[in-house]
Enzyme design. Structure first.
Site, short mmCIF file in Angstrom:
data_model
loop_
_atom_site.label_atom_id
_atom_site.label_comp_id
_atom_site.label_asym_id
_atom_site.label_seq_id
_atom_site.Cartn_x
_atom_site.Cartn_y
_atom_site.Cartn_z
N HIS A 161 65.90 48.00 68.39
CA HIS A 161 65.79 48.83 69.13
C HIS A 161 64.88 49.67 68.76
CE1 HIS A 161 69.97 48.72 70.52
NE2 HIS A 161 70.17 48.13 69.22
N SER A 282 35.93 54.45 69.49
CA SER A 282 35.65 55.06 70.21
C SER A 282 34.26 56.07 70.47
CB SER A 282 37.33 56.38 70.38
OG SER A 282 35.98 57.58 70.07
N LYS A 288 38.11 56.09 65.09
CA LYS A 288 39.52 55.23 65.79
C LYS A 288 38.46 53.91 65.70
CE LYS A 288 41.66 56.29 69.10
NZ LYS A 288 42.20 57.24 69.85
N GLU A 295 45.96 45.72 74.28
CA GLU A 295 46.01 46.14 75.33
C GLU A 295 46.30 45.86 76.64
OE1 GLU A 295 45.23 51.18 74.86
OE2 GLU A 295 44.12 49.72 73.06
#
Ligand code: ARG
Length: 463
Positions: A161, A282, A288, A295
């Site tokens: 979980h 970024s 970043k 992704e």
């Protein structure tokens, strides 16, 4: 209405050519030119067989086979002029062959149809993708095994979980993906063995009255045997569907690991640092480091599984044998194969170049009461308590630690005894995460010694 004259390949009974929109919807040359190499390979094998069986002369076969090589070199060098009016790769190649070698070109299509031709070309193309997939999966498995070897005994939290469950080892986690990919590998190998039958010589659908030798063309094209039923041979696209479903399952596995890498590389987790080679910055936030490759991998399954559903839907309910619907099989598979192989390569690169952080992993492994099960198991073993009672005692100790704002190993013996006075000093021996993982020696368990057993097995398997 188009004023073009009728098609030079099949236009004998037509007075007028197709409407321009008809031509656009009918043509597949825009994409099936990707099968040019397979088409020419198939035609060369067919021509050799026609000569060997006396259906055409040796001289014609030789002229055709040489001419086809010229066509291939024109396609490879980019000088070939593809024509939409000629619909597809099969007719484009044959028309050009006619320009190059003249009359013998017209004999190539004896005892053959575009129906068995396209099935053959597409099978050869998909077979190449299966081989590339097998290679790509093996490379990724080796990269994962490399990571497992580095950190076979590093402790980290195991989750259910996405909540801390029990400590596990980094090596064990890496090897979990090796198992998944091992199943993917065997699925691709199974599919290859099953699909490797030649449709060539099934002709339009019924076979042919010419004395062809289908075993000869099958062998020349690396097939194990000719397909045994001509109707099935031209109507079958199972091989493409199997490729897509195998790729979907494997891409699903990749998406799960990609998701973990996204989470693990966040500042909150800091389990891994992805290499600069697989990260982006970024344009506005200088701090970043985005795990874009992971992704994108997480998302790639979308189009691969989409292709699977699309082709299944194209094939559903089609009466035997060939229907033009089946021309809609290729673009889906081309796109899925490109993206699947790219995903495998990207994941292999990310895994090879990422750095696991042993210390962060260990710190996280000990938090969240991850050794609560070990404590309960100890009560069962040392105090002969029924497991359900031990579960209850441990639950009370977790609540106490939570109240005190500490972890289980930080509780004092007095704290322990306040819940159950039989507990002794010995209990602290099982509360450490290293002891916890080392004790999980059941076959396939997370103990470093077990992880090494599986690493050794897989290395041997992949040799
Ligand atoms: N371009 C066609 C396809 O991809 C080739 C087969 C055409 N056969 C036919 N009977 N029209 O399916």
């Amino acid at each position: 209405m188009s004023d073009k004259s009728s098609n030079q390949m099949w236009g004998g009974r037509f007075a007028a050519g197709p409407d321009a929109i008809m031509e656009a919807i009918n043509a597949s040359i825009g994409y099936d030119q990707r099968m040019a190499k397979q088409d020419i390979e198939g035609s060369r094998a067919h021509a050799a067989m026609l000569a060997a069986t006396g259906i055409i002369t040796d001289n014609d076969a030789e002229v055709i086979r040489e001419g086809l090589l010229t066509v291939l070199s024109e396609i490879d060098s980019g000088t070939f002029q593809f024509s939409t009016a000629l619909e597809d790769i099969h007719m484009n190649v044959e028309a050009r062959l006619k320009e190059i070698v003249g009359e013998p070109a017209g004999r190539l299509h004896t005892a053959r149809s575009r129906n068995d031709q396209v099935a053959t070309d597409f099978k050869l193309w998909v077979r190449d993708q299966i081989d590339a997939s097998i290679e790509g999966i093996e490379a990724l498995m080796k990269a994962l095994i490399g990571q497992a070897e580095v950190g076979y005994d590093w402790v980290m939290p195991g989750f259910t979980h996405l909540q801390t469950a029990q400590p596990v080892t980094w090596g064990h986690h890496m090897m979990a993906y090796v198992e998944m990919l091992g199943r993917d590998l065997s699925r691709f190998k199974d599919a290859r063995a099953r699909m490797n039958e030649s449709p060539l010589g099934a002709a339009a659908l019924a076979g042919t009255s010419f004395p062809i030798d289908r075993h000869m063309t099958a062998a020349a094209l690396g097939f194990d045997r000719p397909a045994a039923n001509s109707l099935d041979a031209v109507a079958d696209r199972d091989f493409a569907l199997e490729f897509l479903s195998n790729a979907s399952i494997c891409a699903m596995h990749l998406s799960r690991f990609a998701e973990e890498l996204v989470i693990w590389s966040s500042a909150q987790f800091r389990f891994v640092t992805m290499s600069d080679k697989w990260s982006t910055g970024s344009s506005i936030m200088p701090q970043k480091r985005n795990p874009d490759a992971a992704e994108l991998l997480r998302a790639k399954l979308g189009r691969i599984f989409g292709a699977n559903v699309a082709l299944m839907t194209v094939m559903k309910g089609l009466p035997l044998t060939y229907s033009k619907d089946m021309q809609e099989d290729k673009e889906q598979v081309f796109d899925a194969a490109d993206n699947f192989l790219l995903s495998l390569a990207a994941m292999t690169g990310m895994v090879s170049d990422m750095t696991g952080h042993k210390d962060s992993l260990a710190a996280a492994a000990g938090s969240g009461f991850s050794t609560a099960t070990d404590l309960a198991d100890w009560c069962v073993r040392a105090l002969n308590m029924p497991f359900r009672d031990a579960h209850h005692v441990t639950g009370s100790l977790v609540a106490l630690a939570e109240e005190k704002g500490c972890d289980l190993p930080d509780l004092t013996l007095e704290d322990m005894k306040s819940v159950n006075d039989q507990i002794t000093e010995e209990v602290f021996g099982v509360l450490g995460v290293d002891n916890s993982v080392a004790s999980r020696m059941s076959y396939g368990g997370t103990a470093p010694a077990q992880v090494l057993v599986q690493i050794k097995r897989w290395k041997k398997e992949l040799e």
